[in-house]
Design an enzyme around this catalytic site. Sequence first.
Site, PDB file in Angstrom:
ATOM      1  N   TRP A 185       0.882  -1.180   0.000  1.00  0.00           N
ATOM      2  CA  TRP A 185       0.000   0.000   0.000  1.00  0.00           C
ATOM      3  C   TRP A 185       0.919   1.229   0.000  1.00  0.00           C
ATOM      4  O   TRP A 185       1.866   1.290   0.797  1.00  0.00           O
ATOM      5  CB  TRP A 185      -0.873  -0.038   1.253  1.00  0.00           C
ATOM      6  CG  TRP A 185      -1.744   1.178   1.434  1.00  0.00           C
ATOM      7  CD1 TRP A 185      -2.485   1.813   0.482  1.00  0.00           C
ATOM      8  CD2 TRP A 185      -1.960   1.883   2.667  1.00  0.00           C
ATOM      9  NE1 TRP A 185      -3.153   2.879   1.038  1.00  0.00           N
ATOM     10  CE2 TRP A 185      -2.856   2.942   2.373  1.00  0.00           C
ATOM     11  CE3 TRP A 185      -1.501   1.732   3.970  1.00  0.00           C
ATOM     12  CZ2 TRP A 185      -3.291   3.836   3.339  1.00  0.00           C
ATOM     13  CZ3 TRP A 185      -1.939   2.619   4.939  1.00  0.00           C
ATOM     14  CH2 TRP A 185      -2.824   3.662   4.625  1.00  0.00           C
TER      15      TRP A 185
ATOM     16  N   ASP B   8      -0.587  -5.738   9.637  1.00  0.00           N
ATOM     17  CA  ASP B   8      -1.560  -4.725   9.225  1.00  0.00           C
ATOM     18  C   ASP B   8      -2.825  -5.474   8.824  1.00  0.00           C
ATOM     19  O   ASP B   8      -2.779  -6.387   7.987  1.00  0.00           O
ATOM     20  CB  ASP B   8      -0.995  -3.938   8.031  1.00  0.00           C
ATOM     21  CG  ASP B   8      -1.940  -2.814   7.597  1.00  0.00           C
ATOM     22  OD1 ASP B   8      -2.952  -2.598   8.298  1.00  0.00           O
ATOM     23  OD2 ASP B   8      -1.667  -2.164   6.572  1.00  0.00           O
TER      24      ASP B   8
ATOM     25  N   LYS C  19     -13.036  -0.534   6.544  1.00  0.00           N
ATOM     26  CA  LYS C  19     -13.652  -1.310   5.453  1.00  0.00           C
ATOM     27  C   LYS C  19     -14.723  -2.248   5.983  1.00  0.00           C
ATOM     28  O   LYS C  19     -15.815  -2.326   5.438  1.00  0.00           O
ATOM     29  CB  LYS C  19     -12.599  -2.134   4.710  1.00  0.00           C
ATOM     30  CG  LYS C  19     -11.291  -1.430   4.482  1.00  0.00           C
ATOM     31  CD  LYS C  19     -11.300  -0.498   3.301  1.00  0.00           C
ATOM     32  CE  LYS C  19     -10.133   0.454   3.418  1.00  0.00           C
ATOM     33  NZ  LYS C  19      -9.568   0.938   2.221  1.00  0.00           N
TER      34      LYS C  19
END
Length: 422
Positions: free
Chosen positions: A145, A226, A266
Amino acid sequence: MAARSISVFKTLKPAPADPILSLTTSFLNDPAPHSHKINLGVGAYRTDAGKPWVLPSVQEAERRIIEDSSLNHEYIPILGTPKFVQLVQGFLFDNSAHGNTSKLLSQGRIVTGQGISGTGSLRVLGEFVLNGTSTKKISIPNPSWANHEAIFHNAGLEVVKYSYYDRETQGLHLGKLLEDLRALSPGDAVLLNVCCHNPTGIDPTAEEWEQILAIVEERQLLPLFDMAYQGFSTGLVEDLSVLDKVSQMVDNGKIGNMLLAQSFAKNMGLYGERVGSFSVVTASDSESRTVASQLKRTVRAMYSSPPCYGSKIVEKILEDDALRGQWSEEVSIMRDRLKNMRQLLYDRLVALGCHGPGKDTTGWGHLISQQGMFCFTGLTAEQVGRLQQASVYMTANGRMSVAGITPANVGRLAEEIASVMV
Ligand code: PMP
């Protein structure tokens, strides 16, 4: 009299635009009719109708917040409310439903704090690694990312990369990955994605995880997980399996510690509310108290204390088994839709006789084997540029946000992709 003052910003150069946000700007400025344009840039969930979705469980939680006269807008503690911490710790580390036998929680060996979503939690952990351990280095996947490098660099760490993606196979480059991890020094931090790797959608299999974790143990690395997409691979509980494994490695004394940054952006659709958490697994409850005090010091100087609206929503959902169950069902709806859109696109491309860049018979097998919100198509920057001329927007590295695909646009999307493959 001539002014003597000179702006201190006179020599300042503009920062480069964020590639994903500028993609949205190009999409919005595209004069083509809205129904014709396809935005596969931003990683936010969309319904079959291409709209954002406020989860019904979240709406119910918000209704309960309004009715709860005990709630107010006072500051909350530096690491979040005790209720949030307890519920989130239980949710992440005490999944008896999953057969997790970790004793870490009952031994007081996990310190958890509410973070400012995933990004803020990663930043707090980055500073904590710099100030609280002897390493100054973190290794992140290549690619990762885009913000990971900036977050850890700004936290003061040296950022290096380990191999991850193999363009040849559209899969994981396990051999090189293991070699790169082996080259790290004991105590160095290594960023691992729990599931639904961004940007590639490629996750290690259970056997590949075994090999990765064996190196983590052999080299005594500090795993920093993560978890931004919990629930989008197999299920909210099922997706925790690698964390369970690593917790047990700590339990069994194979490695000393583990760190986790987690986000509700999310899986609860709470993007803008900025709610998530950071956790540190320690060696003892007294070490936990020291770690907690250091984390508080970091947070206090950075943003003083976390915001409390999103965290109230998380509390209302996690504290009620029925509402938590409903939420889990809603996560399944999002997960299934993403999987369906991958399959639909795959079917359309195969039906068009368009061969993809992968090594399987259709060349598109990676579209359906990858997990989560992102699909690394294997398209080149040049092909992505040509798609943009047809009002189809994805990042230059060929990453597509599957959430932007709908039953209404998948046919045209497949045709446009097929037309740039020739
Ligand atoms: N990690 C990864 C891999 C991500 O993709 C994202 C969001 N795009 C985040 C962390 C952080 O997201 P947020 O700060 O919105 O929770």
